[in-house]
Scaffold this motif. Structure first.
Motif, PDB file in Angstrom:
ATOM      1  N   TYR A   1       0.920  -1.286   0.002  1.00 32.30           N
ATOM      2  CA  TYR A   1      -0.035   0.071  -0.356  1.00 32.30           C
ATOM      3  C   TYR A   1       0.738   1.313   0.021  1.00 32.30           C
ATOM      4  O   TYR A   1       2.311   1.427   1.104  1.00 32.30           O
ATOM      5  CB  TYR A   1      -1.036   0.370   0.982  1.00 32.30           C
ATOM      6  CG  TYR A   1      -1.967  -0.780   1.326  1.00 32.30           C
ATOM      7  CD1 TYR A   1      -3.250  -0.677   0.522  1.00 32.30           C
ATOM      8  CD2 TYR A   1      -2.202  -2.232   1.743  1.00 32.30           C
ATOM      9  CE1 TYR A   1      -4.264  -0.803   0.827  1.00 32.30           C
ATOM     10  CE2 TYR A   1      -2.657  -2.762   1.083  1.00 32.30           C
ATOM     11  CZ  TYR A   1      -4.277  -2.448   1.230  1.00 32.30           C
ATOM     12  OH  TYR A   1      -5.290  -3.505   1.176  1.00 32.30           O
ATOM     13  N   SER A   2       0.462   2.573  -0.798  1.00 33.28           N
ATOM     14  CA  SER A   2       0.679   3.731  -1.034  1.00 33.28           C
ATOM     15  C   SER A   2       0.144   4.797  -0.395  1.00 33.28           C
ATOM     16  O   SER A   2      -1.317   4.586  -0.758  1.00 33.28           O
ATOM     17  CB  SER A   2       1.910   3.642  -1.637  1.00 33.28           C
ATOM     18  OG  SER A   2       1.347   3.685  -3.342  1.00 33.28           O
ATOM     19  N   LEU A   3       0.827   5.190   0.499  1.00 33.47           N
ATOM     20  CA  LEU A   3       0.220   6.478   0.643  1.00 33.47           C
ATOM     21  C   LEU A   3       0.226   8.133   0.426  1.00 33.47           C
ATOM     22  O   LEU A   3       1.748   7.928   1.060  1.00 33.47           O
ATOM     23  CB  LEU A   3      -0.914   7.021   2.441  1.00 33.47           C
ATOM     24  CG  LEU A   3      -1.482   8.060   2.812  1.00 33.47           C
ATOM     25  CD1 LEU A   3      -2.987   8.339   2.302  1.00 33.47           C
ATOM     26  CD2 LEU A   3      -1.293   7.935   4.491  1.00 33.47           C
ATOM     27  N   SER A   4      -0.172   9.003  -0.526  1.00 32.32           N
ATOM     28  CA  SER A   4       0.368   9.826  -0.886  1.00 32.32           C
ATOM     29  C   SER A   4      -0.917  11.219  -1.195  1.00 32.32           C
ATOM     30  O   SER A   4      -1.645  10.947  -0.629  1.00 32.32           O
ATOM     31  CB  SER A   4       0.529  10.667  -2.793  1.00 32.32           C
ATOM     32  OG  SER A   4      -0.529  10.185  -3.848  1.00 32.32           O
ATOM     33  N   PHE A   5       0.234  12.670  -1.520  1.00 35.89           N
ATOM     34  CA  PHE A   5      -0.880  14.182  -0.970  1.00 35.89           C
ATOM     35  C   PHE A   5      -0.769  15.292  -1.924  1.00 35.89           C
ATOM     36  O   PHE A   5      -0.107  15.096  -2.173  1.00 35.89           O
ATOM     37  CB  PHE A   5      -0.452  14.486   0.432  1.00 35.89           C
ATOM     38  CG  PHE A   5      -0.534  12.870   1.958  1.00 35.89           C
ATOM     39  CD1 PHE A   5      -1.927  12.902   2.443  1.00 35.89           C
ATOM     40  CD2 PHE A   5       0.648  12.871   1.824  1.00 35.89           C
ATOM     41  CE1 PHE A   5      -1.995  12.410   3.773  1.00 35.89           C
ATOM     42  CE2 PHE A   5       0.363  11.930   2.825  1.00 35.89           C
ATOM     43  CZ  PHE A   5      -0.350  11.233   4.218  1.00 35.89           C
ATOM     44  N   GLU A   6      -2.591  15.334  -1.896  1.00 37.85           N
ATOM     45  CA  GLU A   6      -2.166  16.104  -3.614  1.00 37.85           C
ATOM     46  C   GLU A   6      -3.425  17.121  -3.288  1.00 37.85           C
ATOM     47  O   GLU A   6      -4.501  16.660  -3.443  1.00 37.85           O
ATOM     48  CB  GLU A   6      -2.527  15.371  -4.730  1.00 37.85           C
ATOM     49  CG  GLU A   6      -2.714  16.623  -5.532  1.00 37.85           C
ATOM     50  CD  GLU A   6      -1.084  17.749  -5.679  1.00 37.85           C
ATOM     51  OE1 GLU A   6      -1.604  18.670  -5.381  1.00 37.85           O
ATOM     52  OE2 GLU A   6      -0.246  17.181  -5.688  1.00 37.85           O
ATOM     53  N   PRO A   7      -2.918  17.812  -2.261  1.00 42.04           N
ATOM     54  CA  PRO A   7      -4.122  18.810  -1.957  1.00 42.04           C
ATOM     55  C   PRO A   7      -5.141  19.842  -2.947  1.00 42.04           C
ATOM     56  O   PRO A   7      -6.383  20.064  -2.310  1.00 42.04           O
ATOM     57  CB  PRO A   7      -3.482  20.454  -1.075  1.00 42.04           C
ATOM     58  CG  PRO A   7      -2.248  19.880  -0.458  1.00 42.04           C
ATOM     59  CD  PRO A   7      -2.132  18.692  -1.213  1.00 42.04           C
ATOM     60  N   ASN A   8      -5.188  19.399  -3.834  1.00 40.10           N
ATOM     61  CA  ASN A   8      -5.843  19.684  -5.427  1.00 40.10           C
ATOM     62  C   ASN A   8      -7.224  19.175  -5.993  1.00 40.10           C
ATOM     63  O   ASN A   8      -7.496  19.418  -7.017  1.00 40.10           O
ATOM     64  CB  ASN A   8      -4.308  20.654  -5.751  1.00 40.10           C
ATOM     65  CG  ASN A   8      -4.263  21.771  -5.731  1.00 40.10           C
ATOM     66  OD1 ASN A   8      -4.872  23.285  -4.571  1.00 40.10           O
ATOM     67  ND2 ASN A   8      -3.211  22.401  -5.658  1.00 40.10           N
ATOM     68  N   ASP A   9      -6.498  17.801  -5.132  1.00 39.56           N
ATOM     69  CA  ASP A   9      -6.704  16.742  -6.203  1.00 39.56           C
ATOM     70  C   ASP A   9      -8.166  16.212  -5.364  1.00 39.56           C
ATOM     71  O   ASP A   9      -7.454  16.347  -4.591  1.00 39.56           O
ATOM     72  CB  ASP A   9      -5.378  15.464  -7.370  1.00 39.56           C
ATOM     73  CG  ASP A   9      -5.003  15.809  -8.181  1.00 39.56           C
ATOM     74  OD1 ASP A   9      -5.409  17.262  -8.615  1.00 39.56           O
ATOM     75  OD2 ASP A   9      -4.011  15.818  -8.507  1.00 39.56           O
ATOM     76  N   GLN A  10      -8.350  15.309  -6.196  1.00 39.40           N
ATOM     77  CA  GLN A  10      -9.782  14.543  -5.107  1.00 39.40           C
ATOM     78  C   GLN A  10      -8.841  13.205  -4.930  1.00 39.40           C
ATOM     79  O   GLN A  10      -8.233  12.542  -5.237  1.00 39.40           O
ATOM     80  CB  GLN A  10     -11.053  13.188  -6.680  1.00 39.40           C
ATOM     81  CG  GLN A  10     -11.920  14.763  -7.381  1.00 39.40           C
ATOM     82  CD  GLN A  10     -12.577  15.553  -5.838  1.00 39.40           C
ATOM     83  OE1 GLN A  10     -13.247  14.772  -4.698  1.00 39.40           O
ATOM     84  NE2 GLN A  10     -12.756  16.954  -5.873  1.00 39.40           N
ATOM     85  N   PRO A  11      -9.278  12.691  -3.287  1.00 38.90           N
ATOM     86  CA  PRO A  11      -9.039  12.200  -2.269  1.00 38.90           C
ATOM     87  C   PRO A  11      -8.862  10.940  -3.239  1.00 38.90           C
ATOM     88  O   PRO A  11     -10.581  10.436  -4.006  1.00 38.90           O
ATOM     89  CB  PRO A  11      -9.499  11.911  -1.493  1.00 38.90           C
ATOM     90  CG  PRO A  11     -10.807  12.720  -1.312  1.00 38.90           C
ATOM     91  CD  PRO A  11     -10.815  13.431  -3.273  1.00 38.90           C
ATOM     92  N   ILE A  12      -8.446   9.010  -3.504  1.00 36.42           N
ATOM     93  CA  ILE A  12      -8.407   8.209  -3.547  1.00 36.42           C
ATOM     94  C   ILE A  12      -8.627   7.033  -2.472  1.00 36.42           C
ATOM     95  O   ILE A  12      -7.476   6.945  -2.195  1.00 36.42           O
ATOM     96  CB  ILE A  12      -7.889   7.309  -4.524  1.00 36.42           C
ATOM     97  CG1 ILE A  12      -7.568   8.788  -6.099  1.00 36.42           C
ATOM     98  CG2 ILE A  12      -7.544   6.246  -5.366  1.00 36.42           C
ATOM     99  CD1 ILE A  12      -6.298   8.213  -7.141  1.00 36.42           C
TER     100      ILE A  12
END
Length: 258
Positions: free
Chosen positions: A29-40
């Protein structure tokens, strides 16, 4: 059965950085962060729509550098660099150092949502109904690593077995916490420095450090720690991301351009 790792990637742009980009088969599993995109939240490549900091709320985000490469939740520290420029201007690439002031100008500023990593992990658990235990944290926030760690205390004390952090020896950003204080904090939580890149970038001001948990609680944790060592392969002097690996990256990029 092959040991796999669950990885948190803060400050990722364009996917995994080396050495994980060459070891994706070892990631479950990986968890990344992008404040401007929809969560997955419905795959093994999880994405969350906030920045990570030491509180839950909103903060100013400052954009600077080529393609935003110097952007941070902290402002560049023009006063300190001005006052100390003569002492550090010959460290590393002199041409790069001379352009620091121009590259560090803020070109945009906006509010963004920030959350503690501990908050995010609890929300993900509630959203997907599965308690995924993450083992490794890679954080490259352009100066904010200590603030990320402050909001991840529960994670650091429970599941975390290793970290890769970009730390600074000079205060190129206002209110930055420098590398020795970060090292001391992680040492108090049972981690040790297992490798580093050596100083790099403007004024040779920062380095990537690999931290590992000193003592595994069981064989499963030890297997994951051994996997991290295998991926980073610290060489003489504890150097990680060494020249041969960077050459491999360059060769891969050239192949993609053909």
């Amino acid at each position: 059965m092959m040991t796999k790792i669950n990885l948190i990637d803060i400050g990722s742009v364009g996917g995994f950085d080396i050495p994980w980009s060459f070891n994706t088969d070892k990631i479950e599993y990986s968890l990344s962060f992008e404040p401007n995109d929809q969560p997955i939240l419905n795959s093994k490549n999880l994405r969350y729509n906030s920045a990570i900091w030491n509180f839950d709320g909103e903060a100013n985000f400052y954009v600077s550098g080529h393609n935003g490469t110097g952007s941070s939740l902290l402002k560049q520290n023009f006063t300190w660099v001005n006052n100390n420029f003569d002492a550090i201007k010959n460290n590393g690439n002199k041409k790069l150092n001379q352009s620091w002031f121009e590259r560090s100008k803020i070109t945009n500023e906006f509010k963004c949502q920030v959350k503690k990593l501990d908050t995010v992990l609890s929300e993900i658990h509630a959203a997907i109904g599965e308690d995924i235990k993450f083992h490794f944290l890679k954080s490259d926030t352009q100066s904010g690593e200590y603030y990320v760690l402050e909001g991840a205390e529960n994670f650091l004390k429970t599941d975390c077995l290793g970290l890769e952090l970009e730390l600074y020896r000079y205060p190129l950003y206002e209110n930055i916490i420098l590398e020795q204080e970060v090292k001391d904090y992680l040492r108090s939580l049972g981690f040790f420095v297992a490798g580093w890149t050596g100083y790099k970038n403007s004024f040779e001001s920062q380095a990537d450090y690999l931290f590992l948990k000193k003592e595994a609680k069981n064989q499963e944790e030890q297997n994951i720690i051994d996997l991290i060592k295998e991926v980073y392969k610290p060489q003489r002097g504890g150097i990680i991301k060494h020249r041969s690996l960077l050459q491999k990256v360059t060769a891969k990029l050239k192949m993609n351009l053909k």
